[in-house]
Design an enzyme around this catalytic site. Structure first.
Site, mmCIF file in Angstrom:
data_model
loop_
_atom_site.group_PDB
_atom_site.id
_atom_site.type_symbol
_atom_site.label_atom_id
_atom_site.label_comp_id
_atom_site.label_asym_id
_atom_site.label_seq_id
_atom_site.Cartn_x
_atom_site.Cartn_y
_atom_site.Cartn_z
ATOM 1 N N ASP A 1 -5.363 9.326 10.277
ATOM 2 C CA ASP A 1 -4.010 8.828 10.522
ATOM 3 C C ASP A 1 -3.463 9.282 11.869
ATOM 4 O OD1 ASP A 1 -3.786 7.496 8.067
ATOM 5 O OD2 ASP A 1 -3.373 9.386 7.056
ATOM 6 N N GLU B 1 0.864 -1.183 0.000
ATOM 7 C CA GLU B 1 0.000 0.000 0.000
ATOM 8 C C GLU B 1 0.898 1.230 0.000
ATOM 9 O OE1 GLU B 1 -3.579 -1.926 2.773
ATOM 10 O OE2 GLU B 1 -2.399 -0.244 3.524
#
Length: 278
Positions: free
Chosen positions: A61, A50
């Site tokens: 995040d 990824e």
């Protein structure tokens, strides 16, 4: 349509082992080092990669990945340059699946049709877009599928039986189960709870289920991989990269190796899960 992701999970199923899925941020700490890291990941044991698309407002995040995104943006990384990284990687590796992960805004600004055409031409296999719910499938998911890209969706512990079919409806490639609620890189995942959740998802889909968030060590990777079709590791790799940088935040001779070494140990853990799963 069979993508590299479908092919890779098919191969792993025949081998009877789960996947190690690794996450790195495009352009962290700079584009050249980032390409070197991408190139060593498959040999170190990454089955699927990824690649984070740096964004100025990465709300899902944790601190490690946010900082990685900022380093990448500071180094001049754009979505166009991220696709360039993919193209450069594909010059020497046509087998390892590559998934772009991030937020919709940079793609929207780039232009959906142009982005999908350029991503496909560069050698991208799938997309994970964390801020596009199934209700907005027309925006990107359906055009991506039409362009021949997998659209990989996130399921979480709060995705209930009523919601799950909507989440899975246009998902392809694999399902990414987020094992703990909250931001990336936080608490560790509980293997037995993960196992129950994976089984629940599998009642609704034949797709592989990979589990991420909270996996930092080979032991944790093994425990989680034994319950699923793959373990996803991101924040731990970013931390290893960051620890190798110099005082100015630039790459050193140790940077590429620091990431590769951790991936190799995580891969050994995941490969050990085959025995644990039997």
């Amino acid at each position: 349509m069979t993508t590299r992701i479908d092919t890779r999970f098919g191969e792993l199923k025949q081998q009877g082992r789960p996947a190690l899925v690794t996450f790195v941020m495009a352009g962290d700490p700079d584009l050249d080092t980032s390409l070197q890291i991408l190139k060593v990941l498959p040999a170190a044991g990454a089955d699927v990669i990824e690649i984070g698309m740096p964004f100025t407002d990465p709300m899902a995040d944790g601190p490690a990945i946010q900082a990685a995104g900022l380093r990448a943006l500071k180094a001049g990384t754009t979505l166009k340059k991220t696709l360039g990284l993919v193209r450069d990687f594909r010059a020497t590796d046509n087998a390892t699946p590559l998934v772009l992960m991030g937020y919709y805004n940079p793609i929207y600004i780039y232009g959906v049709d142009a982005f999908l055409a350029d991503a496909k031409a560069a050698g991208v296999d799938g997309l994970i877009i964390v801020d596009l719910p199934p209700e907005e499938d027309e925006e990107l998911c359906l055009p991506a599928m039409k362009a021949g890209l997998n659209f990989i969706r996130l399921a979480t512990p709060t995705t209930d039986e009523k919601r799950l079919p909507a989440v899975l409806a246009n998902t392809s490639g694999f399902v990414y189960y987020v094992s703990i609620t909250g931001i990336t890189g936080s608490a560790s995942a509980d293997a037995s709870a993960v196992g129950a959740a994976v089984q629940r998802i599998k009642r609704h889909t034949n797709l592989p289920v990979c589990v991420g968030f909270g996996i930092r060590t080979p032991d944790a990777a093994q425990a989680i991989a034994a319950q699923a079709n793959g373990a996803v590791v991101g924040s731990a790799l970013i931390d290893a990269l960051k620890a190798s940088l110099n005082a100015e935040g630039r790459a050193t001779k140790a940077t590429v190796g620091a990431v590769a070494d951790l991936v190799a140990s995580l891969a050994a853990g995941v490969r050990g899960a085959k025995q644990a799963a039997e």
